[in-house]
Write a protein that holds these residues in place. Structure first.
Motif, short mmCIF file in Angstrom:
data_model
loop_
_atom_site.label_atom_id
_atom_site.label_comp_id
_atom_site.label_asym_id
_atom_site.label_seq_id
_atom_site.Cartn_x
_atom_site.Cartn_y
_atom_site.Cartn_z
N PRO A 166 47.26 49.53 34.21
CA PRO A 166 46.66 48.70 34.82
C PRO A 166 46.75 48.30 36.07
O PRO A 166 45.61 47.81 36.70
CB PRO A 166 47.29 47.15 33.97
CG PRO A 166 48.32 48.00 32.94
CD PRO A 166 48.62 49.29 33.53
N ILE B 193 38.52 48.29 30.38
CA ILE B 193 39.94 47.79 30.65
C ILE B 193 40.18 46.48 29.82
O ILE B 193 39.29 45.68 29.98
CB ILE B 193 40.02 47.57 32.21
CG1 ILE B 193 39.54 48.92 32.91
CG2 ILE B 193 41.53 47.24 32.65
CD1 ILE B 193 39.36 48.65 34.41
N TYR B 198 45.02 43.43 32.43
CA TYR B 198 44.40 43.68 34.04
C TYR B 198 44.91 42.46 35.07
O TYR B 198 45.36 42.41 35.87
CB TYR B 198 42.92 43.76 33.93
CG TYR B 198 41.96 43.80 35.25
CD1 TYR B 198 42.02 45.27 35.78
CD2 TYR B 198 41.84 42.95 36.10
CE1 TYR B 198 41.31 45.32 37.09
CE2 TYR B 198 41.17 42.91 37.34
CZ TYR B 198 41.02 44.08 37.82
OH TYR B 198 40.49 44.44 39.11
#
Lengths: 216, 216, 216, 216
Positions: A166, B193, B198
């Motif tokens: 990430p 994502i 994130y």
DNA sequence: GATGAATGAGGCTTCATTCAT
DNA sequence: CATGAATGAAGCCTCATTCAT
């Protein structure tokens, strides 16, 4: 770029002919970045490259093909150069990250091709095929670059043991965002940001964010 | 006309008339974000809003006017809500930054209006007037929000004494970039994502990057 | 016009209703004359008459029907009045021609209906049916009026024995032309012509052209 | 490009390009005169000139530009020819007036450009700029022509000492009116007037109206 | 190869006409 | 009766693409 030396030996009109596609994609890049895909007129592209509208079709079979050529050929050489620099690098991981960041900026962000990310993000939904190509050939390689840097730092103990996957797009984001900004809101004088202090601040934040101890 | 304060008493077509502009801008937002300004057909906007092409012109005098309305009305309510939340916040600066980050995500990024940044960055050069408006009314307010958070942290000693101004767009960048990404390369399944990881990575990096001692 | 006295006894809204068609044709006349048939918007006509677009359709079934009404009803009352004046006239033929000329000017040329000839000549080819109507109901009656004057003068020996039929449209032309001019090139200040001197010159030329001896 | 003085040596498509504007204005003139400005469709103009809709825009940037070209280029050559004839004329003033009248008819009235006056009078209010141009470049020159004839006749004693200025538009009116009529009410068979007898009647009236003694 | 005139599909916009209220 | 929101056909104009020279 390669074998640029033997170009001298070719007759002028021949050199011209071989240079045409590059002149056209260069002109097209500028206009696509400035106006977007749909609002760019092929007549303007041809005029900017100093040829007639018809000539463009001798080299590219359609507007879409020209667009794909612009995107395909744009970043790959710069990426290769960046990868080479990283491979040859020896030094701290902090310095490596600085090298990668500045390299991306000098080789891409500060060049005309620095407009390509804006173009891609703007048009990805209209050209899924381009989006996939770009993701695989460009983004993934950029991600691999950043990943190698972070993994290197974590492995050496220089960086904290962060969740690497990430973290990659997050570290990438300010660089990409700066490129995009430069080709959009920077037209507002008040919104303009100096590159130098932006990048310094970027390294300050990211390295303090990643480093285990003192930032070197 | 009679009892205009009581919406229930209005004739149906009148209630419709009042709702139409919002229905149209909502439909337009989706299409502008998906296809870009130039590639969006007003007929499709109208159809998406369940009306005919001509009806659109009862409420917006041109495609450009519709575009401006979409952009103008889009983020302002969310921004106001965000500012209110920050003003009412009491807690550590790290938590405040988390509050702001999540707030931006929940109120903007995860909503349809989260596509507006992509739209703005894509079209800023074609609509300098919009770019200026957006910078002044939206970006500067977002910047002020981040600035107040960093200044608060630095003043309390919780954050390092960083150079604040360059830091602001850097801190903002991963959030904006995520919004843009979501409406472009996210169409590549491989490039998708998860928001949760994130944002967690984002807070991890930024707070470690900013905090003077341990991140709270 | 006829029976205008009993209007007072009707309730106001009833009077309004009966006046509507005339208010609409009056507004339409102005706009048709100013802009031409095609460039006149029914919404503007309705607005000029103080009603809504839909109301117009309660009285006229289409734009074309409105146009026909404007043309049909416009000149007929004035013509009838002119014919009455001529029938009652006793005096020299020269004075009769002056009476007819001034009459046409006062009853038609100087009124709003003076724009109708321009309208007819401009649109005759688009509305052959209107052209035929106009020719039969208006032009032929105007011609008959002039003819009766010339025949009277020739019969009495006051006028030369000219070829009467071709002379009629020639005598009519300067009057019609003045009406047309007034609603077109008169918008150029420099092209404006004073009515008084125009008509005096007209009688001077035509009477000297027609009279056998001295003009009386 | 080579030998541009010799039209024969030009490539066919080049010769075509040079002829196109005139072909287009000719087609446009016919349709504008027939239907009026607003009711004329550019697609019909293009079809009448044997080209497609888009081609028209290679030569004229808009419908309005085409209209202006039609009006600007239409009468000027004929006017110049008329002025030349008058300058070279020697004979009685009555004959000069006949020469001018017949000349206007042959060079303008009987040609396709004879529809331009109708067009101008119909559209003057929608195109004030055109109206001004037309007044200055065409009407004033026509007026000057008539004025010179009348002044010549009055000076030589052939014509009565009339008030010259108001007389000019009056003398002009039957000629203009005939042109307008020809392109409007002449579609009614019954309203059609033979040119020969019209013009003879015109000279009979005007010369008797102007001459001091016997008409020669 | 190079040109640029020509094409015509397609989008924005207008406005006569309809109809639910 | 009156309204005005809604419709959709139609016209202006653009521009990617073709092709004769």
């Amino acid at each position: 770029m390669p074998a640029s030396t033997n170009a001298v030996s070719l007759p002028a009109h021949r050199r011209r002919k071989e240079a045409r596609p590059a002149e056209l994609t260069a002109a097209a890049l500028d206009l696509f970045v400035e106006k977007g895909y749909a609002a760019t007129r092929l007549e303007d592209v041809a005029a900017a490259a100093g040829v007639s509208k018809g000539t463009l079709y001798l080299y590219f079979e359609s507007k879409e093909a020209l667009f794909k050529a612009v995107v395909r050929e744009g970043l790959l050489p710069a990426l290769a150069e960046g990868e080479k620099r990283v491979a040859e690098f020896s030094g701290s991981s902090a310095d490596l990250l600085r090298e990668v960041g500045w390299g991306m900026w000098q080789l891409i962000g500060a060049q005309r091709i620095g407009g390509i990310p804006k173009l891609i993000f703007a048009e990805a939904r209209n050209f899924p095929e381009i989006a996939r190509f770009y993701h695989e050939e460009v983004i993934l390689r950029g991600i691999a670059l950043i990943r190698s840097v972070i993994e290197r730092g974590v492995a050496s103990g220089e960086f904290r043991p962060v969740a690497i996957e990430p973290m990659i797009p997050i570290v990438l984001a300010p660089l990409l965002m700066r490129m995009i900004w430069r080709h959009s809101l920077d037209i507002c004088e008040a919104a303009r940001i100096p590159d130098e202090s932006y990048l310094n601040g970027y390294f300050d934040l990211v390295l303090h964010g990643l480093c285990a101890g003192e930032v070197q």
